[in-house]
Design a protein around this motif. Structure first.
Motif, short mmCIF file in Angstrom:
data_model
loop_
_atom_site.label_atom_id
_atom_site.label_comp_id
_atom_site.label_asym_id
_atom_site.label_seq_id
_atom_site.Cartn_x
_atom_site.Cartn_y
_atom_site.Cartn_z
N PHE A 1 0.47 -10.03 3.62
CA PHE A 1 -0.13 -9.92 2.29
C PHE A 1 0.85 -9.13 1.44
N VAL A 2 1.28 -9.69 0.30
CA VAL A 2 2.28 -9.02 -0.53
C VAL A 2 1.59 -8.36 -1.72
N LEU A 3 1.70 -7.04 -1.76
CA LEU A 3 0.94 -6.22 -2.70
C LEU A 3 1.88 -5.46 -3.64
N GLY A 4 1.67 -5.60 -4.94
CA GLY A 4 2.43 -4.81 -5.91
C GLY A 4 1.67 -3.54 -6.22
N LEU A 5 2.38 -2.41 -6.37
CA LEU A 5 1.70 -1.13 -6.53
C LEU A 5 2.28 -0.27 -7.65
N PRO A 6 1.41 0.54 -8.27
CA PRO A 6 1.85 1.45 -9.33
C PRO A 6 1.85 2.91 -8.89
N THR A 7 2.45 3.74 -9.71
CA THR A 7 2.29 5.19 -9.58
C THR A 7 1.38 5.64 -10.72
N GLY A 8 1.37 6.93 -11.01
CA GLY A 8 0.55 7.44 -12.12
C GLY A 8 -0.74 8.05 -11.61
N SER A 9 -1.49 8.64 -12.53
CA SER A 9 -2.75 9.27 -12.12
C SER A 9 -3.86 8.23 -11.94
N SER A 10 -3.79 7.11 -12.67
CA SER A 10 -4.86 6.10 -12.59
C SER A 10 -5.15 5.62 -11.17
N PRO A 11 -4.13 5.32 -10.35
CA PRO A 11 -4.45 4.76 -9.02
C PRO A 11 -4.78 5.79 -7.95
N LEU A 12 -4.73 7.08 -8.26
CA LEU A 12 -4.91 8.08 -7.20
C LEU A 12 -6.24 7.95 -6.47
N GLY A 13 -7.33 7.73 -7.22
CA GLY A 13 -8.65 7.58 -6.60
C GLY A 13 -8.72 6.31 -5.76
N THR A 14 -8.07 5.26 -6.23
CA THR A 14 -8.04 3.99 -5.48
C THR A 14 -7.28 4.18 -4.18
N TYR A 15 -6.15 4.88 -4.25
CA TYR A 15 -5.38 5.14 -3.02
C TYR A 15 -6.21 5.97 -2.04
N ALA A 16 -6.93 6.96 -2.56
CA ALA A 16 -7.72 7.82 -1.67
C ALA A 16 -8.77 6.99 -0.92
N GLU A 17 -9.42 6.07 -1.62
CA GLU A 17 -10.44 5.24 -0.97
C GLU A 17 -9.78 4.24 -0.01
N LEU A 18 -8.64 3.69 -0.36
CA LEU A 18 -7.95 2.77 0.56
C LEU A 18 -7.54 3.50 1.84
N ILE A 19 -7.12 4.75 1.69
CA ILE A 19 -6.76 5.57 2.87
C ILE A 19 -7.99 5.75 3.76
N ARG A 20 -9.12 6.07 3.12
CA ARG A 20 -10.36 6.26 3.88
C ARG A 20 -10.76 4.97 4.61
N LEU A 21 -10.66 3.84 3.89
CA LEU A 21 -11.04 2.56 4.50
C LEU A 21 -10.09 2.20 5.64
#
Ligand SMILES: N[C@@H]1[C@@H](O)[C@H](O)[C@@H](COP(=O)(O)O)O[C@@H]1O
Length: 270
Positions: A35-55
């Motif tokens: 699965f090829v995923l494009g990703l950003p930095t910044g403050s906006s995705p921090l909460g999304t990353y935290a939940e993906l880590i949990r999952l």
């Protein structure tokens, strides 16, 4: 274009992470078909990353067969610089999930030949058959990645000069000292993002309200590069109430109504 309006940043983050996790699960990636995923930095995705880590830790989603391409990187910052996007991604996401280091792609802003670095980045994306899903944020001026206002809507990965406004915004990460903020960045182009089979953009907070309005209601224009998403067959905006301040009441009601049943964060976990 779909627009998912959540009450707040927390719910926006949970919804987006669970959507992405579900997309990866449904794709059933393997070593030959990642699965090829494009990703950003910044403050906006921090909460999304935290939940993906949990999952990921819970075993709900694996990144073992996920290949990533980041959007951008500052020119001139070594990878181990604390404000490089390389450092950001490992610190906030990659170090905490089961991704393979060789599957991570981040532009090198210290490459000897920056143009070649950009060309080979596009080639690498193409070699993987393109990007399945590109996650992004937007700047207050509507920039996607570092595609500042008046970037070509058909642009590819290249070197861009940062606007004064972006440097002021990002100086918060550089001791509020503008002179420490790099003046240039390598960034995927608007077309690199819009060539992805799906694009998800996270938009939160009052300071993004004008950008969200331009993305959804404005005309397609290079002055708001985010507006290029209007031409994308599968663009999804995930935003919070605060970011909706400049939308027409009718627009707001339309998306709230049509997405009604899809807004539940709890129901996203299968
Ligand atoms: N290059 C990045 C963008 O990819 C990001 O979307 C934007 C918004 O950042 P934030 O999410 O911190 O508001 O700023 C930076 O300039």
């Amino acid at each position: 274009m779909r627009v998912i309006i959540q009450n707040d940043y927390e719910n926006l983050s949970l919804w987006a992470a669970r959507y992405i996790a579900n997309r990866i699960r449904a794709f059933e990636p393997n070593a030959n078909r990642p699965f090829v995923l494009g990703l950003p930095t910044g403050s906006s995705p921090l909460g999304t990353y935290a939940e993906l880590i949990r999952l990921n830790r819970e075993g709900y989603v694996s990144f073992a067969n996920v290949v990533t391409f980041n959007m951008d990187e500052y020119v001139g910052l070594a990878r181990d610089h604390e404000q490089s996007y390389y450092t950001f991604m490992w610190k906030n996401f990659f170090n905490h999930i089961d991704i393979k280091a060789e599957n991570v792609h981040i532009l090198d802003g210290t490459a000897k030949d920056l143009e070649e670095e950009c060309r080979s980045y596009e080639d690498a994306i193409a070699a993987f058959g393109g990007i399945e899903l590109f996650l992004g944020g937007i700047g207050a001026d509507g920039h996607l990645a570092f595609n500042e206002p008046f970037s070509s809507l058909s642009s590819r990965t290249r070197i861009k000069s940062l606007t004064y406004d972006t440097k002021v915004m990002n100086s918060r990460f550089f001791d509020h000292d503008m002179s420490k903020v790099p003046s240039q960045a390598l960034t995927v182009g608007v077309k690199t993002v819009s060539d992805s089979r799906e694009v998800i953009i996270l938009v939160n907070g009052h300071n993004k309200a004008r950008a969200l309005q331009a993305t959804i209601e404005g005309g397609v224009s290079q002055s708001w590069t985010c507006s290029a998403l209007q031409l994308h067959p599968k663009a999804l905006i995930v935003c919070d109430e605060a970011a909706c301040g400049e939308l027409k009441v009718d627009t707001y009601k339309y998306f709230k109504d049509i997405e009604g049943d899809n807004l539940s964060v709890a129901a996203m976990l299968k």
